[in-house]
Scaffold this active site. Sequence first.
Site, PDB file in Angstrom:
ATOM      1  N   GLY A  75      57.382 -46.670 -86.286  1.00  0.00           N
ATOM      2  CA  GLY A  75      58.598 -46.157 -85.555  1.00  0.00           C
ATOM      3  C   GLY A  75      59.182 -47.351 -85.000  1.00  0.00           C
ATOM      4  CB  SER A  76      62.738 -48.327 -84.213  1.00  0.00           C
ATOM      5  OG  SER A  76      63.207 -47.300 -84.720  1.00  0.00           O
ATOM      6  N   GLY A  77      61.517 -49.495 -81.913  1.00  0.00           N
ATOM      7  CA  GLY A  77      61.037 -49.849 -80.578  1.00  0.00           C
ATOM      8  C   GLY A  77      60.308 -50.968 -80.398  1.00  0.00           C
ATOM      9  CG  HIS A  78      56.932 -50.905 -82.249  1.00  0.00           C
ATOM     10  ND1 HIS A  78      56.355 -50.895 -80.915  1.00  0.00           N
ATOM     11  CD2 HIS A  78      56.650 -50.097 -82.758  1.00  0.00           C
ATOM     12  CE1 HIS A  78      55.847 -49.560 -80.725  1.00  0.00           C
ATOM     13  NE2 HIS A  78      55.997 -48.922 -81.984  1.00  0.00           N
ATOM     14  CG  HIS A 130      53.649 -46.318 -79.379  1.00  0.00           C
ATOM     15  ND1 HIS A 130      52.264 -46.609 -79.907  1.00  0.00           N
ATOM     16  CD2 HIS A 130      54.615 -46.558 -80.289  1.00  0.00           C
ATOM     17  CE1 HIS A 130      52.621 -46.751 -81.068  1.00  0.00           C
ATOM     18  NE2 HIS A 130      53.662 -46.720 -81.295  1.00  0.00           N
ATOM     19  CG  ASP A 181      52.443 -45.073 -87.843  1.00  0.00           C
ATOM     20  OD1 ASP A 181      53.372 -45.461 -88.325  1.00  0.00           O
ATOM     21  OD2 ASP A 181      52.066 -44.979 -86.399  1.00  0.00           O
TER      22      ASP A 181
END
Lengths: 336, 209
Positions: free
Chosen positions: A57-60, A223, A113
Amino acid sequence: MSARKHKLINKPDNIVDEMLDGFCAAYSHIVRRAGDRLVLRAQPKAAGKVGLVMGGGSGHEPAMLGWIGPGLLDVNIVGDIFTAPGPERILAGIRAADRGAGALLCVSHHEGDRLNAELALEFCQAEGIDDVDMVILYDDISSAPKSRESDRRGTAGLFFVWKMLGAFCEGDADLAAAKALAQKVRDNTRSLAMSLSSCASPVTGEVMFELNEGDMEIGMGLHGEIGRGRQQALSADATIDLMLPPILADLPFQAGDEVLVLLNNSGSLTLMELFILYRRVAFKLREVGIRVYKSWIGPYATTLETAGFALSLCRVDEQLKALWDAPANGAYMKQL
Amino acid sequence: MMTIRAAQLAAMMQAIARRVTAERELLNRLDAALGDGDHGTSISAAFNAAAADIAALDQPSASDLWTAAAKAMLNRMGGASGALFGTFFLKGVPPLRGKDRLNKSDMEAALLAGLQGVKARGKAEVGDKTMVDALEPAVLAFAAAEEFADGWRQAAEGARAGAESTRELPARRGRAKYLGERARGHIDPGATTIALLFEAIDGWWTGKA
């Protein structure tokens, strides 16, 4: 519900694509964009070498975008915010990474994932692609007790796998050897995170969880998953004194060991705070006779704008030290 | 014996998409308590994509419809939800293959295969505070009924009761599992989506039948 946070974005629906446009424009000498949100090396690695694929996912950011490049990974399949990409996109990433020696799909251990990676491998099987395998990576000691290591989630400590596995796969390793090396690094890595604040979803504008000013949570996931519980925030030294002993006891790291240290900024701590934290880490490690081989301090795997950090240690031998020192040129991971 | 033509399933999928979209904010709020707060946004986008993809198919068979729904879930949603909702439709494809008119036992076979697929993929059972808490009672109620009408109504009731039952459960699977006991008091958003799905089908059926 708390007030919405203002973020410097355009349309929420376009966040991921516009981020990739900007990243790939800025680092066009290292990466290029292809297909449905795939980020590839600008120059693919030589034929006959194992390809390394990672979805997430993005945001990392800068994970995993900043880790695509020579000496590192080959393909990143980019998902929505904190959301793993689906199996057909992972399959496209596997195809893009294959240079004739197969591909290793690296999976940061989270439900989404893992499920999508399993589906992607079933799709590969159905299409007759057999030189592909996956390795599940985890490091966070707060997410499951010792002896249930394989239930743990993947967090900032995967940093060590990317670098050393990437270097390893520039050589003539085969797929099985690549997977074994990834497992070796994983099994010598332990991490623990803490947080002083939550973060807000750029999609909904809402904070992901509540954390009162003046409190901290030890063991937060990547997260904002809840950790071991909340308590009053402490000084830098007292925070390290709380977090380092369980990390050391878990592997366990012992006097005489050599380690790599990562102090990962979850988003909005200052470098000043991280250096002050690192000072205590170095002091405590020296006190117990553990030698630091190399250290890295900075934002490598973030949780949006969370104010917090993860402390990760990886025990190294001569093989891993050589792999650590091998050249790498990703946008956010350089090793001369 | 009443049957459903494949073409009618496109309207069913639109009814689901409308219902889930109408409850998007509710699903986001439920997810905010247990996850990252975007379940409503992502599931409504996925069902709207499924409905649009299906509308674009030329004379689709029932298995084409289920395949298109699976792909929309897997590719547009991603994450654990995408994998699990996708698996639900994907596993329903083989029992529907080659059928233009579905009788109740055909539909039953597709739903049961989907349920088994979701449970195997997510390694979840009833009581784990997941979509299975709503899906299993819904599918079993549908299977136990004699006719479509009773089946859909009892499935909707079973799914809703199952979703409500998640309120008092601790979380054991997915990202919410780290909340453990702290998840008590919150209804699972995935189970709620399953309740909305079967309620939408029941509404579509009674509007049509």
